[in-house]
Design a protein around this motif. Structure first.
Motif, PDB file in Angstrom:
ATOM      1  N   VAL A 185       0.851  -1.198   0.000  1.00 17.45           N
ATOM      2  CA  VAL A 185       0.000   0.000   0.000  1.00 17.45           C
ATOM      3  C   VAL A 185       0.881   1.241   0.000  1.00 17.45           C
ATOM      4  O   VAL A 185       1.986   1.251   0.561  1.00 17.45           O
ATOM      5  CB  VAL A 185      -0.937   0.032   1.228  1.00 17.45           C
ATOM      6  CG1 VAL A 185      -1.878  -1.160   1.221  1.00 17.45           C
ATOM      7  CG2 VAL A 185      -0.148   0.072   2.538  1.00 17.45           C
ATOM      8  N   TRP A 186       0.393   2.282  -0.669  1.00 11.77           N
ATOM      9  CA  TRP A 186       1.005   3.605  -0.564  1.00 11.77           C
ATOM     10  C   TRP A 186       0.389   4.275   0.658  1.00 11.77           C
ATOM     11  O   TRP A 186      -0.820   4.550   0.669  1.00 11.77           O
ATOM     12  CB  TRP A 186       0.713   4.451  -1.798  1.00 11.77           C
ATOM     13  CG  TRP A 186       1.689   4.307  -2.924  1.00 11.77           C
ATOM     14  CD1 TRP A 186       1.541   3.581  -4.050  1.00 11.77           C
ATOM     15  CD2 TRP A 186       2.966   4.947  -3.002  1.00 11.77           C
ATOM     16  NE1 TRP A 186       2.653   3.712  -4.855  1.00 11.77           N
ATOM     17  CE2 TRP A 186       3.551   4.546  -4.234  1.00 11.77           C
ATOM     18  CE3 TRP A 186       3.689   5.802  -2.173  1.00 11.77           C
ATOM     19  CZ2 TRP A 186       4.808   4.975  -4.654  1.00 11.77           C
ATOM     20  CZ3 TRP A 186       4.937   6.235  -2.577  1.00 11.77           C
ATOM     21  CH2 TRP A 186       5.495   5.824  -3.799  1.00 11.77           C
TER      22      TRP A 186
ATOM     23  N   ALA B 277       5.834   9.712   2.772  1.00 14.39           N
ATOM     24  CA  ALA B 277       4.996   8.585   2.371  1.00 14.39           C
ATOM     25  C   ALA B 277       5.902   7.424   1.995  1.00 14.39           C
ATOM     26  O   ALA B 277       7.104   7.596   1.771  1.00 14.39           O
ATOM     27  CB  ALA B 277       4.106   8.978   1.191  1.00 14.39           C
ATOM     28  N   ALA B 278       5.313   6.224   1.901  1.00 11.48           N
ATOM     29  CA  ALA B 278       6.112   5.047   1.560  1.00 11.48           C
ATOM     30  C   ALA B 278       5.208   3.938   1.052  1.00 11.48           C
ATOM     31  O   ALA B 278       4.013   3.884   1.367  1.00 11.48           O
ATOM     32  CB  ALA B 278       6.901   4.551   2.772  1.00 11.48           C
ATOM     33  N   VAL B 279       5.799   3.050   0.263  1.00 12.79           N
ATOM     34  CA  VAL B 279       5.152   1.794  -0.095  1.00 12.79           C
ATOM     35  C   VAL B 279       5.468   0.808   1.027  1.00 12.79           C
ATOM     36  O   VAL B 279       6.641   0.530   1.307  1.00 12.79           O
ATOM     37  CB  VAL B 279       5.669   1.260  -1.439  1.00 12.79           C
ATOM     38  CG1 VAL B 279       5.107  -0.131  -1.715  1.00 12.79           C
ATOM     39  CG2 VAL B 279       5.295   2.205  -2.568  1.00 12.79           C
ATOM     40  N   LEU B 280       4.427   0.270   1.660  1.00  9.49           N
ATOM     41  CA  LEU B 280       4.614  -0.562   2.846  1.00  9.49           C
ATOM     42  C   LEU B 280       3.817  -1.864   2.708  1.00  9.49           C
ATOM     43  O   LEU B 280       2.790  -1.899   2.033  1.00  9.49           O
ATOM     44  CB  LEU B 280       4.151   0.192   4.099  1.00  9.49           C
ATOM     45  CG  LEU B 280       4.927   1.482   4.421  1.00  9.49           C
ATOM     46  CD1 LEU B 280       4.201   2.288   5.487  1.00  9.49           C
ATOM     47  CD2 LEU B 280       6.350   1.158   4.857  1.00  9.49           C
TER      48      LEU B 280
ATOM     49  N   GLU C 114      -4.221   5.405   3.104  1.00 10.52           N
ATOM     50  CA  GLU C 114      -3.718   5.173   1.750  1.00 10.52           C
ATOM     51  C   GLU C 114      -3.892   6.440   0.919  1.00 10.52           C
ATOM     52  O   GLU C 114      -4.990   7.017   0.869  1.00 10.52           O
ATOM     53  CB  GLU C 114      -4.444   3.993   1.117  1.00 10.52           C
ATOM     54  CG  GLU C 114      -4.197   2.679   1.855  1.00 10.52           C
ATOM     55  CD  GLU C 114      -4.783   1.479   1.131  1.00 10.52           C
ATOM     56  OE1 GLU C 114      -4.546   1.352  -0.084  1.00 10.52           O
ATOM     57  OE2 GLU C 114      -5.463   0.667   1.801  1.00 10.52           O
ATOM     58  N   ILE C 115      -2.808   6.847   0.255  1.00  2.89           N
ATOM     59  CA  ILE C 115      -2.834   8.120  -0.471  1.00  2.89           C
ATOM     60  C   ILE C 115      -2.797   7.932  -1.982  1.00  2.89           C
ATOM     61  O   ILE C 115      -3.041   8.884  -2.721  1.00  2.89           O
ATOM     62  CB  ILE C 115      -1.652   9.016  -0.036  1.00  2.89           C
ATOM     63  CG1 ILE C 115      -0.319   8.287  -0.236  1.00  2.89           C
ATOM     64  CG2 ILE C 115      -1.812   9.467   1.413  1.00  2.89           C
ATOM     65  CD1 ILE C 115       0.891   9.172  -0.066  1.00  2.89           C
ATOM     66  N   LEU C 116      -2.497   6.725  -2.448  1.00  3.03           N
ATOM     67  CA  LEU C 116      -2.454   6.420  -3.875  1.00  3.03           C
ATOM     68  C   LEU C 116      -2.997   5.009  -4.070  1.00  3.03           C
ATOM     69  O   LEU C 116      -3.050   4.227  -3.109  1.00  3.03           O
ATOM     70  CB  LEU C 116      -1.017   6.500  -4.415  1.00  3.03           C
ATOM     71  CG  LEU C 116      -0.343   7.883  -4.449  1.00  3.03           C
ATOM     72  CD1 LEU C 116       1.148   7.720  -4.783  1.00  3.03           C
ATOM     73  CD2 LEU C 116      -1.023   8.806  -5.452  1.00  3.03           C
ATOM     74  N   PRO C 117      -3.412   4.659  -5.285  1.00  2.00           N
ATOM     75  CA  PRO C 117      -3.849   3.279  -5.525  1.00  2.00           C
ATOM     76  C   PRO C 117      -2.754   2.271  -5.165  1.00  2.00           C
ATOM     77  O   PRO C 117      -1.555   2.579  -5.292  1.00  2.00           O
ATOM     78  CB  PRO C 117      -4.137   3.260  -7.032  1.00  2.00           C
ATOM     79  CG  PRO C 117      -4.415   4.681  -7.380  1.00  2.00           C
ATOM     80  CD  PRO C 117      -3.545   5.506  -6.484  1.00  2.00           C
ATOM     81  N   ARG C 118      -3.172   1.107  -4.733  1.00  2.00           N
ATOM     82  CA  ARG C 118      -2.193   0.094  -4.335  1.00  2.00           C
ATOM     83  C   ARG C 118      -1.360  -0.359  -5.535  1.00  2.00           C
ATOM     84  O   ARG C 118      -1.906  -0.541  -6.642  1.00  2.00           O
ATOM     85  CB  ARG C 118      -2.898  -1.107  -3.707  1.00  2.00           C
ATOM     86  CG  ARG C 118      -3.583  -0.765  -2.392  1.00  2.00           C
ATOM     87  CD  ARG C 118      -4.121  -1.986  -1.673  1.00  2.00           C
ATOM     88  NE  ARG C 118      -4.684  -1.601  -0.380  1.00  2.00           N
ATOM     89  CZ  ARG C 118      -5.094  -2.464   0.549  1.00  2.00           C
ATOM     90  NH1 ARG C 118      -5.010  -3.773   0.313  1.00  2.00           N
ATOM     91  NH2 ARG C 118      -5.582  -2.028   1.692  1.00  2.00           N
TER      92      ARG C 118
END
Length: 292
Positions: A168-169, A233-236, A252-256
């Protein structure tokens, strides 16, 4: 000629694998002088030198190589028969396990519980690290079983898939999607030899985002804390931030990202230790739960 004991052969095989008397002593839970004494005993019995020094490593002589190659399968075969006869109840030894943080937070606890319950004589040495150093340690013989983010391939390694994790973003509650899309905040990631790093770059490119900065940290839990504090932010991994998302400390701030991170259990292709092979079979039946 006096009989050569099994522990003599085991000693030779570990020196051959690890390259030094000191490393073999650590692996066999004894001292370097004891290892040296064992080597002297078997050389005196056979009447030939079995090792020669090559820099800092001890390398088998031609006769030593033939002895290890011929006796290795016999040694492990006997060990396998004895362990199977007791249904592995008497399995002992030390197994060095390596895992990434995501695997450690998902499937590793159940694996450890099963070993402790069903193989109580096996001592575990566990290290948490990134995939690249774990792979190097496995191939060098200083780690026995590793859980890697993959897919990974090497002729010296045997692997078994154990599942994948959705990503997830995410950012802290105070960070908006507009800020992220405008590149108005830093992005955090694992170092560049991690799959998460490549997926982060792909996501930024796909959304046309040029972040204010791209920082790296080699610890996922620290990344989560940094992002939750509002610092970027980060992809986690979804499995590790599920509770934070539910509590609202992250959102979540962007689509997965479409790619998931896949995980594999791995041992060396030439591994013959029956205890390690038994534990690898167990590891291959693990599943990383991804309840995305």
């Amino acid at each position: 000629m006096k009989r050569i004991a099994l522990f003599h052969l085991e000693t030779l095989m570990w020196i051959d694998r690890l390259g030094t008397f000191a490393a073999a002593a650590q692996r066999l839970n004894t001292t370097q002088p004891a290892i040296s004494a064992r080597v002297r005993e078997i050389e005196e019995q056979l009447g030939v030198p079995l090792f020669q020094r090559d820099g800092r490593r001890m390398v088998l002589s031609a006769r030593g190589r033939r002895l290890v190659q011929a006796s290795g399968p016999l040694y492990h075969g006997l060990e396998q028969v004895l362990l199977e006869a007791s249904d592995f109840a008497g399995a002992t030894g030390s197994v060095r396990i390596g895992a990434g943080e995501i695997a450690a937070a998902t499937c590793l606890p159940a694996f450890i519980q099963a070993i402790e319950r069903e193989r109580p004589g096996v001592a575990m040495e566990i290290a948490i690290d990134l995939t690249a150093p774990l792979l190097q340690e496995l191939l060098a013989g200083t780690r026995d079983i590793v859980f890697l983010a993959g897919p990974v391939a090497s002729p010296g390694m045997r692997t078994a898939p154990i599942g994948s994790v959705e990503l997830v973003w995410a950012a802290g509650a105070q960070v908006t999607t507009d800020q992220a899309r405008a590149g108005d905040l830093p992005v955090w990631s694992l170092p560049d030899h991690s799959p998460l790093h490549a997926i982060t770059h792909e996501g930024l490119d796909a959304h046309g985002i040029v972040p204010r900065a791209l920082h790296t940290c080699n610890n996922v839990r620290t990344l989560i804390e940094i992002v939750a504090s509002g610092t970027g932010a980060a992809v986690l991994p979804q499995t590790m931030v599920r509770d934070c998302l539910a509590a609202g400390t992250l959102h979540e701030i962007l689509p997965r990202p479409r790619p998931h991170v896949h995980f594999e259990a791995a041992i060396r292709t030439r591994e013959r230790d029956p205890v390690i092979l038994d534990l690898f079979d167990r590891a291959a039946r693990l599943t990383i739960e991804d309840a995305g």
